[in-house]
Design an enzyme around this catalytic site. Structure first.
Site, PDB file in Angstrom:
ATOM      1  N   SER A 241       0.852  -1.187   0.000  1.00 61.18           N
ATOM      2  CA  SER A 241       0.000   0.000   0.000  1.00 61.18           C
ATOM      3  C   SER A 241       0.885   1.235   0.000  1.00 61.18           C
ATOM      4  CB  SER A 241      -0.905   0.005   1.224  1.00 61.18           C
ATOM      5  OG  SER A 241      -0.128   0.311   2.369  1.00 61.18           O
ATOM      6  N   LYS A 242       0.221   2.369  -0.027  1.00 60.24           N
ATOM      7  CA  LYS A 242       0.941   3.636  -0.144  1.00 60.24           C
ATOM      8  C   LYS A 242       2.010   3.831   0.919  1.00 60.24           C
ATOM      9  CE  LYS A 242      -1.695   7.034  -2.637  1.00 60.24           C
ATOM     10  NZ  LYS A 242      -2.851   7.876  -2.520  1.00 60.24           N
TER      11      LYS A 242
END
Ligand code: GLU
Length: 474
Positions: A241-242
Site C-alpha cells: 500500500s501507499k
C-alpha cells in the site's frame, strides 16, 4: 484455438503496480501465444469510476508499452446488452425476480448468523408462484438461479484444481432495484461476447470465478480458463500500500525509473526462468509461461528495482535513455539550449545515478551557473594553496581550442599542471572540480569539464580564484 485475454481494470484510481503486473502477465501470455489482448474498462461503479482514473490507466499502459489489440471497451456503454441478456435469462428461468425487502433479508441474515451459518439468500422468491405474482410494478432485484447441487470445478492455470460446492454460493444479484447490472454479471457477459479464452487476474477475484462459471454455463457460453495471480506484499509482509512508498506506475516514472526496469522487476516478482534476472521484452515474451508463476505472495523490494534501473540506464541505448531523461529535465525546468546533449549526460552520469531523476538533479551545473560553492567542499579545496594550480590549469585550458575541447586534451592539461607543480593529480583535480561544479563530487573531472564547455569552465575557474582571494583577505 486462438488465445484471447483481457486486462480489465476498474478505473477508481491510478494504475498500481499490482494491476500492472497482472496486465503484464496477461499481455505476455497473449504475446507468447500470438493471441489478441483486449483492454476493458470496468466502469460500472459510477460513484467510484472517474475519467481521470481511466486516463491514468491508459497513460500507465502506454508508458509501459503494453499495447492492446482491441478496446478500450467501456462497460458503461454496454448496458443495453446486459439488459438483453438478463431478459433472456429470466425467460429461460436461469434468473428470477426477487421482491424480498431489506428488512426480511436483514432478519434472515441475523437468524443465519445466530445459528452459526454462513449468511446467504434462502431462495424465497425462486418459486413459480412468487414469479407469477409480479404485476409489473413491484420493485425488485434480479437474481441468478445458482445450481443447488453439485459443485464447480476448475483448473486454475496457476494454482491447480479448485472445487467449490454450489451450496456455498448465493443466488447472486445480477441487476439491482435501480436497474443497473452488477459487477460479476457484466464481467461474464463481456468475457463471453469478447470471446475471452484466458482470464488472468488477481487472486482477490478467486471467489468470483465459480459464480461466473455458473452464469456462463447457464448462458451456454464457452468457459475461459482462469489463472489467479498472487498478491504483492510490502517488505514488511503486509499487503502493498501507499505507506510502503510508490505504488502507482506513473509515480515510478516521476521517480526516475525506466519502463524496462519496472517491467523486468514486475515480471520477476512472482515468476522465474531458471536463475535469470535480466530479461529483454523479447525474452519475457519468449520464456513466459503461467506454470512458472508462483502461487505464493511476493514481497516488493525497492533495492532490487533500483539495481535493475541502474542496469538499464547503463545498458539500454543511450539515445533511448536520453529520451526518458528529457522528460525529467523538462520537468525540472532546465533550459537545454546551452549545455551538453543529453546522450553525453547519460554516458557521463549513468555509472553514478540509479534513477533518471537523480541524473537530472546531478547534472544541474552543466546547464545552470550556480551562485555559491558548497561550503564544505570550498572549505576543503578552495584554499590559498589551490590558487596556483587553478591559475595554471586555467592558462592551459585557455590554450585548448573549442574543436580540441575533448576529455583527453583536458586530462592532459590537468596532468601537465600537476607535473609542473610537482603535486599529485588530486591537488589540481579537486579544486578544479569544486570550481567548475560548485560541489565535491562529480563524474571524472576531465569529462565533466568537457561537458560543461570551455567558456563556462574558464569563467567558473575565475570565480573560484576570486573566492580564494576574497577569503584570504579576511
Ligand atoms: N475490474 C476488476 C479489477 O479491477 C478485474 C476483474 C477481472 O479481471 O475479472 O479488479
Amino acid at each position: 484455438m486462438k488465445v484471447k485475454t483481457r486486462f480489465a481494470p476498474s478505473p477508481t484510481g491510478y494504475l498500481h503496480v499490482g494491476g500492472a503486473r497482472t496486465a503484464l502477465y496477461s499481455w505476455l501470455y497473449t504475446r507468447h501465444a500470438k493471441g489478441t489482448f483486449v483492454l476493458r474498462i470496468e466502469d460500472t461503479d459510477l460513484e467510484r469510476s472517474t475519467p481521470e482514473a481511466i486516463e491514468a490507466i491508459i497513460e500507465g499502459m502506454n508508458w509501459l508499452d503494453l499495447s492492446w489489440d482491441e478496446g478500450p471497451f467501456y462497460q458503461t456503454k454496454r448496458f443495453d446488452r446486459y439488459e438483453q441478456v438478463i431478459n433472456q435469462m429470466i425467460k429461460a428461468g436461469s434468473a428470477y425476480r426477487c421482491f424480498c425487502s431489506k428488512e426480511r433479508l436483514e432478519q434472515l441474515r441475523e437468524e443465519q448468523m445466530a445459528k452459526g451459518e454462513k449468511a446467504r439468500y434462502d431462495g424465497h422468491c425462486r418459486c413459480e408462484s412468487v414469479q407469477k405474482s409480479y404485476t409489473g410494478n413491484e420493485p425488485h432485484v434480479i437474481r441468478f438461479a445458482n445450481p443447488v447441487d453439485g459443485s464447480v470445478l476448475f483448473n486454475d492455470l496457476i494454482r491447480g484444481p479448485i472445487e467449490i460446492a454450489n451450496k456455498e454460493l448465493d443466488d447472486l444479484i445480477i441487476r439491482r432495484t435501480d436497474g443497473s447490472p452488477t459487477y460479476n454479471f457484466c464481467v461474464v457477459v463481456d468475457d463471453w461476447d469478447m470471446e475471452i479464452t484466458h482470464v488472468i487476474r488477481g487472486e482477490d477475484h478467486i471467489n468470483n470465478t465459480p459464480r461466473q462459471i455458473n452464469i456462463l454455463k447457464a448462458l451456454g457460453a464457452p468457459l475461459p480458463q482462469y489463472g489467479h495471480v498472487s498478491m504483492i506484499l510490502g517488505d514488511d509482509g503486509q499487503k502493498l500500500s501507499k505507506r510502503h512508498g510508490a505504488v502507482s506506475v506513473m509515480q515510478y516514472r516521476d521517480d526516475g525509473y525506466l519502463p524496462e526496469a519496472l517491467l523486468n522487476y514486475l515480471v520477476r516478482l512472482g515468476w522465474s526462468h531458471g536463475d535469470q534476472e535480466i530479461f529483454s521484452r523479447e525474452e519475457m515474451i519468449e520464456f513466459f509461461t503461467l506454470d512458472a508463476v508462483s502461487r505464493s505472495a511476493s514481497a516488493f523490494n525497492t533495492e532490487k528495482l533500483l539495481w535493475l534501473n541502474h542496469h538499464y540506464i547503463n545498458h539500454l541505448d543511450a539515445d533511448y535513455v536520453a529520451q526518458h531523461l528529457m522528460w525529467h529535465m523538462q520537468k525540472q525546468g532546465y533550459d537545454l539550449s546551452h549545455g551538453p546533449d543529453l546522450v553525453s549526460i547519460v554516458k557521463l552520469y549513468g555509472e553514478r545515478c540509479k534513477t533518471l531523476k537523480e541524473m537530472a538533479e546531478s547534472c544541474a551545473y552543466c546547464y545552470n551557473d550556480f551562485s555559491d560553492f558548497d561550503a564544505d567542499a570550498a572549505k576543503k579545496h578552495l584554499r590559498l594553496v589551490a590558487k596556483e594550480p587553478l591559475e595554471l590549469i586555467k592558462h592551459k585550458l585557455t590554450q585548448i581550442s573549442e574543436l580540441d575541447w575533448q576529455t583527453e586534451t583536458i586530462h592532459h592539461a590537468i596532468q601537465s599542471t600537476a607535473d609542473e607543480l610537482s603535486v599529485g593529480m588530486g591537488k589540481v583535480g579537486m579544486p578544479l572540480r569544486v570550481a567548475v561544479t560548485g560541489i565535491g563530487q562529480s563524474p571524472s573531472v576531465d569529462a565533466t569539464i568537457q561537458a560543461i564547455g570551455k567558456s563556462r569552465t574558464l569563467s567558473r575557474i575565475d570565480k573560484a580564484i576570486n573566492y580564494i582571494l576574497a577569503r584570504a583577505d579576511q
